[in-house]
Design an enzyme around this catalytic site. Structure first.
Site, PDB file in Angstrom:
ATOM      1  N   ASP A 113      39.642 121.244  29.328  1.00  0.00           N
ATOM      2  CA  ASP A 113      39.599 121.050  30.762  1.00  0.00           C
ATOM      3  C   ASP A 113      39.682 119.539  30.978  1.00  0.00           C
ATOM      4  OD1 ASP A 113      38.816 121.466  33.569  1.00  0.00           O
ATOM      5  OD2 ASP A 113      36.962 120.492  32.915  1.00  0.00           O
ATOM      6  N   GLY A 157       8.415 100.106  34.660  1.00  0.00           N
ATOM      7  CA  GLY A 157       8.952 101.444  34.426  1.00  0.00           C
ATOM      8  C   GLY A 157       8.022 102.495  35.001  1.00  0.00           C
ATOM      9  N   ASP A 173      38.895 117.432  34.447  1.00  0.00           N
ATOM     10  CA  ASP A 173      37.883 116.814  35.312  1.00  0.00           C
ATOM     11  C   ASP A 173      36.466 117.145  34.855  1.00  0.00           C
ATOM     12  OD1 ASP A 173      39.433 115.711  37.886  1.00  0.00           O
ATOM     13  OD2 ASP A 173      40.428 117.503  37.127  1.00  0.00           O
ATOM     14  N   GLU A 186      15.521 102.134  28.532  1.00  0.00           N
ATOM     15  CA  GLU A 186      14.208 101.825  27.973  1.00  0.00           C
ATOM     16  C   GLU A 186      14.285 101.305  26.537  1.00  0.00           C
ATOM     17  OE1 GLU A 186      10.993 104.032  28.927  1.00  0.00           O
ATOM     18  OE2 GLU A 186      11.877 105.119  30.608  1.00  0.00           O
ATOM     19  N   LYS A 240       0.848 103.268  27.484  1.00  0.00           N
ATOM     20  CA  LYS A 240      -0.341 104.091  27.723  1.00  0.00           C
ATOM     21  C   LYS A 240      -0.296 105.436  27.044  1.00  0.00           C
ATOM     22  CE  LYS A 240      -2.013 102.395  32.188  1.00  0.00           C
ATOM     23  NZ  LYS A 240      -0.875 102.127  33.080  1.00  0.00           N
TER      24      LYS A 240
END
Ligand code: ADP
Ligand code: RBF
Ligand code: MG
Length: 446
Positions: free
Chosen positions: A17, A310, A19, A378, A316
């Site tokens: 395919d 972030g 698109d 990140e 943490k």
């Protein structure tokens, strides 16, 4: 997510395919549909509210409505333009709400969507598309294009695509939406592509189809082909791909050998890091691997910007700090990458410049474990810093792809996986497995 039960392993040709599978038109189309339909709805609303006394909050309504339109636009993907427009009008009840029929809606959208015209942004390739096409050509595997786009539109789109007309040179046959009576999800176009590749109907299972939409998958399966889906829809909608023989996160993750085709030769094994399929591992292939591995990028990518706050989870929750970069100004660059886990280098350009260049492992994507709605960049710098460095300019050089993002049932499993990614990065550099760094030697000078 992997499903290998009924997968045929004797593919002799590949049908694509276009698109959303090979070129990234979907985001452009969705933007146009959302803006055209939003305007239609708002104009009607304005007319109505000016004759009534109620003061409805248009901007509020519009964000809900926009989500509804975007959702409908996604679901209509994969079909020919008029059929997609019919589904949109139907789902959004546009005839009743604003008196617009599918043909009119299509005309309104086409007016804005002028593929191939001066001033339109280039249509980007999907990550890994050219790598796949080049490899199949090199290995002499016959390929066909089976697109819902008409011949005329195809010419315009390719004129404006990143790789230009070159991409079309890779196909042995090209089948367009205006060459068939019925469009996807009808199988007709895949029958046509199979015939043009000289494959008999009883051998349809030996045609491996690549699709990004549920409509496309239905068409391919109805034609008796083996179908791989690389979804362009959001994760929430992955259930809609149940009919596919296999689902991958990106074209980079496809393991052609599982379908009896030649195996990619550009992955590098890291022979000091054993491959143990863990819970979150979606790379389970029928051919078991021994080692972790990485794929060097064809072109390294530099991402530079100030370190932003972030989600407040890295240090943490995971004990793994990630210095987030803002995706908005870097959008065009990260669209070149499939969402996933990468490694490379990073350097700080402010007070921490003197700490030098650091090996870095990063996630660029939606963090499925946390189900983030926004994409994030990140990088975890493999170095111990004395203090935070928010707002300082960070420059990251993305060098290699490691894997797709996965989900995990426990935080510990996620942490373990991230630490393993870090080992892949460290070992790849320690063992000198990454070449081509000298071309970037200026970047390494501080
Ligand atoms: P946030 O959610 O705001 O990104 P994190 O808990 O992920 O918070 O911590 C990231 C911050 O920690 C970075 O912005 C940076 O200032 C600091 N940091 C300290 N050491 C590192 C490191 N080795 N890699 C990345 N960031 C680090
Ligand atoms: N998050 C996920 O949800 N799935 C992953 O597979 C994943 N892999 C990561 C790999 C690396 C190397 C890093 C640095 C992060 C990864 N994360 C992943 C992102 C992690 O969820 C994110 O950094 C924290 O949520 C902090 O925002
Ligand atoms: Mg972070």
């Amino acid at each position: 997510m992997p499903k290998s039960s009924s997968t045929s392993n004797d593919a002799s040709c590949v049908i694509f395919d276009l698109d959303g599978t090979l070129i990234n038109t979907e985001a452009i189309v969705d933007d146009v549909v959302v803006s055209v339909v939003t305007n239609l709805l708002l104009n009607t609303k304005k007319k109505k509210s000016s004759s009534s006394s109620s003061s409805s909050n248009i901007s509020n309504v519009s964000s809900d409505v926009q989500r509804e339109i975007f959702d409908a636009a996604e679901d209509a993907r994969g079909q020919r333009p008029l059929e997609a427009s019919m589904e949109l009008c139907d789902t959004l009840k546009l005839e009743r709400r604003v008196g617009v029929d599918p043909k009119t809606l299509l005309e309104m959208c086409s007016e804005t969507l002028r593929w191939g015209e001066e001033g339109m942004d280039a249509i980007p390739d999907m990550p890994g598309a050219m790598r796949l096409l080049r490899f199949l050509k090199e290995k002499k595997v016959p390929t066909a294009l089976a697109t819902s786009t008409s011949k005329e539109e195809l010419t315009k789109k390719m004129k404006n695509s990143e790789t230009g007309k070159k991409m079309l040179d890779y196909f042995d046959a090209i089948c367009c939406g205006d060459e068939v009576k019925k469009g996807k999800p009808d199988p007709e176009i895949f029958h046509l592509a199979r015939e043009r590749l000289g494959v008999k109907r009883q051998d349809a299972g030996r045609c491996l189809v690549f699709e990004d939409t549920p409509h496309g998958v239905s068409a391919a399966k109805a034609a008796g082909c083996c179908c791989v889906a690389v979804p362009s829809l959001r994760r929430e909608k992955f259930d809609m791909y149940k009919g596919a023989d296999r689902v991958y996160h990106s074209l980079l993750d496809v393991e052609l050998e599982d379908f009896g085709l030649p195996k990619f030769e550009d992955w590098r094994d890291v022979e000091t890091v054993e491959f143990i399929a863990d819970e979150g591992d979606e790379r389970i292939s029928t051919t078991t691997r021994k080692y972790e591995r990485f794929l060097k990028l064809e072109r390294f990518l530099e991402l530079t910007g100030p370190v932003i706050r972030g989600f407040g989870r890295g240090s943490k929750m995971l004990g793994i700090p990630t210095a987030n970069l803002d995706v908005v100004p870097l959008k065009q660059q990260i669209d070149k990458l499939a969402p996933g886990i990468y490694f490379g280098f990073a350097k700080l350009l402010g007070p921490n410049k003197s700490t030098g260049v650091h090996r870095t492992v990063m996630s660029i994507g939606y963090n499925p474990f946390f189900n983030d709605k926004r994409k994030s960049i990140e990088p975890w710098l493999l170095h111990t810093f004395d203090e935070d460095f928010y707002d300082e300019t960070l420059s990251v050089l993305v060098v290699a792809y490691v894997r797709a993002e996965c989900n995990f049932t426990t935080v510990d499993n996620l942490i373990e996986r991230i630490k393993k990614d870090a080992r892949v990065c460290e070992e790849a550099f320690d063992l000198g497995l990454v070449d081509g760094l000298d071309e970037w030697k200026d970047w390494f000078v501080l």
